[in-house]
Scaffold this motif. Structure first.
Motif, PDB file in Angstrom:
ATOM      1  N   HIS A  44      61.486  43.784  -1.761  1.00 52.95           N
ATOM      2  CA  HIS A  44      60.792  44.113  -0.840  1.00 52.95           C
ATOM      3  C   HIS A  44      60.462  45.719  -0.577  1.00 52.95           C
ATOM      4  O   HIS A  44      59.434  45.895  -0.093  1.00 52.95           O
ATOM      5  CB  HIS A  44      61.710  43.808   0.708  1.00 52.95           C
ATOM      6  CG  HIS A  44      62.733  44.966   0.661  1.00 52.95           C
ATOM      7  ND1 HIS A  44      63.664  45.161  -0.017  1.00 52.95           N
ATOM      8  CD2 HIS A  44      62.861  45.850   1.477  1.00 52.95           C
ATOM      9  CE1 HIS A  44      64.543  46.222   0.409  1.00 52.95           C
ATOM     10  NE2 HIS A  44      63.979  46.757   1.324  1.00 52.95           N
ATOM     11  N   ALA A  75      63.723  38.283  -0.765  1.00 50.11           N
ATOM     12  CA  ALA A  75      63.894  38.877   0.811  1.00 50.11           C
ATOM     13  C   ALA A  75      62.549  38.423   1.399  1.00 50.11           C
ATOM     14  O   ALA A  75      62.061  37.497   1.448  1.00 50.11           O
ATOM     15  CB  ALA A  75      64.276  40.258   0.823  1.00 50.11           C
ATOM     16  N   SER A  76      61.894  39.397   2.336  1.00 53.15           N
ATOM     17  CA  SER A  76      60.937  39.030   3.102  1.00 53.15           C
ATOM     18  C   SER A  76      59.398  39.433   2.431  1.00 53.15           C
ATOM     19  O   SER A  76      58.248  39.412   2.917  1.00 53.15           O
ATOM     20  CB  SER A  76      60.843  39.880   4.307  1.00 53.15           C
ATOM     21  OG  SER A  76      62.255  40.073   4.999  1.00 53.15           O
ATOM     22  N   SER A  78      57.802  37.643   0.369  1.00 51.84           N
ATOM     23  CA  SER A  78      56.830  36.519   0.219  1.00 51.84           C
ATOM     24  C   SER A  78      55.514  36.598   1.149  1.00 51.84           C
ATOM     25  O   SER A  78      54.470  36.389   0.826  1.00 51.84           O
ATOM     26  CB  SER A  78      57.689  35.269   0.644  1.00 51.84           C
ATOM     27  OG  SER A  78      56.702  34.138   0.492  1.00 51.84           O
ATOM     28  N   LYS A  79      55.898  36.941   2.481  1.00 53.04           N
ATOM     29  CA  LYS A  79      54.811  36.959   3.394  1.00 53.04           C
ATOM     30  C   LYS A  79      53.526  37.778   2.917  1.00 53.04           C
ATOM     31  O   LYS A  79      52.497  37.361   3.174  1.00 53.04           O
ATOM     32  CB  LYS A  79      55.266  37.600   4.679  1.00 53.04           C
ATOM     33  CG  LYS A  79      55.990  36.636   5.729  1.00 53.04           C
ATOM     34  CD  LYS A  79      56.391  37.113   7.247  1.00 53.04           C
ATOM     35  CE  LYS A  79      57.039  36.176   7.744  1.00 53.04           C
ATOM     36  NZ  LYS A  79      57.702  36.881   8.921  1.00 53.04           N
ATOM     37  N   LEU A  82      51.624  35.899   0.315  1.00 56.63           N
ATOM     38  CA  LEU A  82      50.829  34.770   0.958  1.00 56.63           C
ATOM     39  C   LEU A  82      49.648  35.362   1.786  1.00 56.63           C
ATOM     40  O   LEU A  82      48.568  34.644   1.692  1.00 56.63           O
ATOM     41  CB  LEU A  82      51.587  33.886   2.084  1.00 56.63           C
ATOM     42  CG  LEU A  82      52.794  33.310   1.122  1.00 56.63           C
ATOM     43  CD1 LEU A  82      53.826  32.511   2.112  1.00 56.63           C
ATOM     44  CD2 LEU A  82      52.257  32.118   0.317  1.00 56.63           C
TER      45      LEU A  82
END
Lengths: 180, 784
Positions: A44, A75-76, A78-79, A82
């Motif tokens: 991240h 963790a976060s 990915s967003k 995407l």
């Protein structure tokens, strides 16, 4: 500023086996091109960095595309990938993917073959330090490379300590050198 | 129950058959049986008694070592380079060396709690007698010591009954430590098994400590509505003399309260605390105040507010004497484990000691008599406060600017910071008068002070951060529900069914130290998130304080917003570090009270039940200490997973499952005796998360158990998937591994999950009656 190959966190003194320096981007390119099955693990921390209006995550996406490197996000992270229409190959916690890399019988995310180069970037420094230590000792078939702007002594290959600007320039050069 | 040290002496006995002179008979213990439950197979287990159980777990959760050091330097053969497959001069390998270091850490932790327990027990037995009855909740708590009952097979009724339990712990810790000598154990898995043993012993020791202090000192007894205590720097009345207590061993602090009460001056002096002594003194008197967790030591002392500093043991900064001297606050060391080089004044007259302190002749002293400490601390505080005038050494704005101008931007402070905080980047604008960036570091700073040690310009960096946040520190006005101690048996009966069936999705325990990657606030946010989702949330130790150090949009802390009952949506502060035993104890009581599994000396069966059926997860988000290591190990042996923050990888190894290997997840179906696939739940036993968001998703996943009913699994999946969508993005990629039958699918997510299942060629698999123990397979009547 610290020396090029000092651990960024002063107390994280490595053992006898230390990472070689990626003193110029060509080295990273050569390692990527030479690798049979590379993989990139993105933490991240990468989301924090922006140089001259350009987010460094975009640079990594370009690198992954040009180098045909599957990306595992932790963790976060990915967003953000995407949101840029880039689908990571997998979402896995950092310790989980590292653990799998130590298993010589693991055939990778696609079940085809094991990985021989793991590129790390964006994990918290000490967490990356310990994970790379685990791989140094227990994943002899996997070379590791870090693309962070700080020296990680437990990798096989690491960028030196550098400013964000120098670091961004190096990342861009790596991408450019890979060609189209 | 056993009675220690019974002896009989007769100078002369004359009878028809014999004349006896100087007869002396000593009996180590008299065993008086008062518990009719049949003894299980493993009372007082030795180092190897539960080895096969440990190996069942370790075979599933194989250690992934993360060497923190490539060398071994424990003997004069060394230093030995153990890189890769190299062996040391004694023949040891890197995996064995790492697990050896983990065992050493776990032994330190277990020894610390157990010696704390011994000190407390000895103290309360001296004060209240060996026959003082154990009472931790009256008739609400009949299973008063679930861990001691389970591990030792004893049912303690009096303080004296706890002595042989501690004897066992001390014996085991000595043997465990011996294992780490050169040329002993060579197998990493056997080291790991012993780590589990140390953890189990640690929980016994913690239980003894808390039972003793609850029973003897009148702490809340399993009280879900225990009183609220003030929490935060801003709650301290600085117009009064202030005493600061730091550490874990509460008798000196309770003596201070006693002296104030006896002399009718309780309202005239502020008794404030840091770390677990603070938690425990608020269990003794709700007038005491908690300043904050372990990381508040430097900032509070430097504020100049405390007039006297009283330290006991564990987690006390070793430079406290220097820091206290800088603000001219005398320091009283009260524990022989932590003497700090101070002169022993235990036997000196009180008036003389008080006079020496108040006049400033001595900066500190060792006083190993808690009653004396009580009187001296109060009298010194009253005497010195008018002289000190709260003299602190935090810089004012002008001084901060002046210091900032000396900064050379060498980056050494940042490179010393465990959290890589951008200190130089914050100091630069401070030189021009903008303190806002420095203030922003305050919440994330763990107060270690390494930045100052690193600074070549001798800038008091930590003080600059705290000084810049001066207004914020004054606004630290929170509250915490005082540690309630055990969970009531009736609460266990109420939640046992819903927990095992999954209607309550799990128990999440936030425990441990304050080495947080991004400040205390994350713990409070996680607690509230899981309470809102109707999990049972438990807190203890520094994490209990952190959970209270944040207010929601309505201005309420977690303890004001949620109930203190062990129920869905409750936030249950059990107490200090040693109160962690009540969390593992609650899991054990679910197996014993709700499921009626035999408890006495029956470790494997109870652990097998907890592991397969009770969706409990421990979270040590800021775990730092060796005690945290042993606490975690005690949970692991019970099959309870533990999640730590990113610094947790420094514990040198993870215990990770491989969800992609079906063969790792086979269990016995107790109904048929067949080995069947139980699914990758709980997926990991020890896991370091990179961020709070990743931790929350993992916590929700780790509450799943193979025994979940479909209704329960659907509830757990709904929480897991929702958290994943919010924090990671999209449906979790492993949902197909966690849905066993269509009925497991949360109703509101059915369409999208069915799509996912179809895409992964999913097939239904039966829900077993799971056990890892072949002996737990139900025997058919005709086979009995």
């Amino acid at each position: 500023m610290p020396q090029l190959s000092d651990s960024w966190q002063t107390g994280e003194i490595p053992g006898p086996k230390k990472a070689s320096l990626i003193v110029k981007p060509d080295i990273a390119d050569a390692l990527i091109l030479r690798a049979r099955r590379p993989i990139m693990i993105v933490g991240h921390g990468i989301l924090e960095y922006e140089v001259e209006g350009c987010k460094l995550i975009d640079c990594l996406i370009e690198l992954a595309k040009k180098g045909k490197i599957p990306v595992i996000v932790t963790a976060s992270t990915s967003k953000e990938f995407l949101a840029r229409n880039f689908a990571p190959a997998a979402i896995l916690p950092a310790v989980d993917i590292a653990n799998r890399l130590t298993d010589p019988s693991w055939k990778g995310l696609d079940g085809k073959d094991s990985y021989d180069l793991a590129i790390f970037v964006g994990l918290p420094y000490s967490m990356e330090w310990t994970i790379l230590s685990g791989l140094k000792h227990f994943a002899p078939g996997v070379k590791t490379m870090t693309l962070d702007c700080v020296y990680q002594p437990n990798a096989s290959w690491s960028f030196p300590n550098s400013t964000i600007k120098e670091w961004a320039a190096s990342l861009r050069a790596i991408v450019e050198n890979l060609g189209d | 129950m056993s009675r220690k040290g019974v002896s009989f002496r007769a100078k002369e006995i004359n009878s028809d058959v014999a004349q006896i002179r100087d007869l002396s008979i000593s009996i180590g213990a008299i065993h008086e049986e008062r518990w009719d439950e049949r003894m299980g197979p493993t009372p007082f287990p030795s180092l190897s008694t539960l080895r096969s159980w440990d190996h069942l777990l370790l075979n599933r959760y194989k250690p992934f070592y993360l060497p923190f050091c490539d060398l071994c330097c424990l003997c004069t053969y060394g230093k030995c380079d153990l890189t890769g497959t190299k062996r040391g001069a004694c023949g040891i390998t890197m995996p064995a060396q790492q697990s050896r270091m983990v065992l050493i850490a776990a032994c330190i932790g277990a020894a610390t709690h157990t010696s704390h327990a011994r000190h407390l027990l000895t103290h309360v037995i001296e004060e209240f007698g060996r026959d003082c009855l154990i009472n931790v909740g009256g008739t609400s708590v009949e299973v008063e010591a679930p861990i001691s009952r389970l591990v030792c097979g004893v049912k303690p009724e009096t303080l004296g009954d706890l002595e042989p339990v501690l004897d066992y712990c001390e014996n085991q810790i000595t043997q465990l430590l011996a294992v780490t000598h050169t040329g002993q154990e060579g197998s990493n898995l056997d080291f790991e098994s012993k780590v589990f043993h140390a953890g189990m012993v640690d929980h016994v020791g913690m239980e003894v400590a808390d039972i003793a202090q609850i029973s003897a000192l009148g702490f809340p007894k399993a009280d879900p509505v225990s009183s609220m205590a003030d929490l935060g720097l801003g709650t301290v009345d600085t117009t009064k003399p202030v005493i600061l207590v730091i550490g874990h061993n509460v008798p000196p602090a309770t003596s201070i309260i006693d002296y104030l009460r006896t002399n009718g001056i309780l309202s005239e002096v502020e008794v404030t605390g840091i770390c677990c002594t603070a938690l425990d003194v608020t269990r003794y008197s709700d007038r005491a105040k908690i300043v904050g967790p372990i990381s508040w030591q430097l900032r509070y002392i430097r504020s100049g507010v405390p007039d006297v500093v009283v330290i006991d043991e564990q987690c006390v900064r070793t430079d406290t004497i220097l820091e206290a001297a800088k603000i001219k606050a005398p320091l009283i060391a009260t524990n022989d484990k932590n003497c700090l080089g101070l002169p022993d004044r235990t036997n000196d007259p009180i008036d003389e000691i008080v006079s020496d302190f108040v006049s400033g002749i001595v900066p500190g002293a060792l006083i190993l008599d808690s009653h004396k400490v009580g009187e001296i601390a109060v009298r010194v505080a009253l005497g010195i406060a008018p002289k000190r005038k709260k003299q602190g050494n935090l810089p004012a704005k002008e001084q901060i600017i002046a210091f900032a101008k000396k900064c050379t931007q060498c980056m050494l402070c940042r490179r010393a910071c465990p959290n890589d905080l951008p200190v130089p980047q914050a100091i630069k604008p401070a030189a021009g008068g903008n303190l806002a960036p420095l203030n922003e570091l305050y919440d994330d700073c763990i107060g270690c002070g390494r930045c100052e040690s690193a600074c070549t310009q001798k800038i008091p960096v930590h003080s600059l951060i705290v000084g810049a946040a001066e207004k914020q520190t004054r606004e630290e006005t929170f509250c915490l529900r005082t540690g309630r101690g055990p969970i009531q048996d009736v609460e266990i009966r109420k939640v046992g069914g819903p927990l095992v069936l999954g209607e309550i999705p799990g128990v999440v325990a936030f425990v441990g130290c304050a080495n947080f990657p991004k400040g205390s606030r994350e713990v409070a946010e996680m607690c509230m998130e899981f309470a809102n989702r109707r999990y049972i949330v438990c807190t203890s130790g520094c994490a209990a304080m952190s959970a209270g150090m944040y207010k929601d949009e309505d201005g309420k802390t977690a303890y004001e917003k949620y109930s203190g009952a062990f129920e869905a949506g409750g936030i249950v502060n059990v107490g200090s570090c040693v109160s962690n035993a009540h969390i593992s104890g609650a899991a054990i009581k679910i197996a014993s009270i709700f499921a009626k599994r035999p408890l006495r000396g029956n470790y494997e069966e109870i652990a097998d039940y907890v592991y397969n059926r009770v969706g409990a997860v421990g979270v040590a988000w800021g775990a730092m200490s060796q005690k945290a290591a042993s606490i975690a190990a005690g949970f692991w042996r019970l099959g309870i997973p533990v999640v730590v923050g990113p610094h947790g990888t420094k514990y040198r190894r993870m215990l990770l499952g491989r969800a992609d290997k079906d063969e790792d997840w086979m269990v016995y179906d107790a109904r048929s005796g067949e080995k069947v696939y139980g699914g990758p739940v709980p997926e990991h036993l020890f896991f370091a998360a990179e961020t709070k968001e990743e931790a929350m998703v993992m916590i929700a996943k780790l509450t799943m158990r193979p025994n979940d009913t479909s209704k329960g699994r659907a509830n757990k999946l709904a929480n897991y998937i929702d958290l994943h969508k919010r924090h990671i993005g999209g449906i979790p990629p492993d949902v197909h591994q966690l849905v066993r039958v269509v009925a497991d699918i949360p109703l509101t997510m059915k369409t999208e999950i069915l799509e996912h299942l179809h895409a992964h060629d999913w097939k239904e698999s039966p829900i077993p009656d799971p056990t890892l123990l072949s002996r737990m397979v139900h025997t058919r009547r005709d086979e009995r």
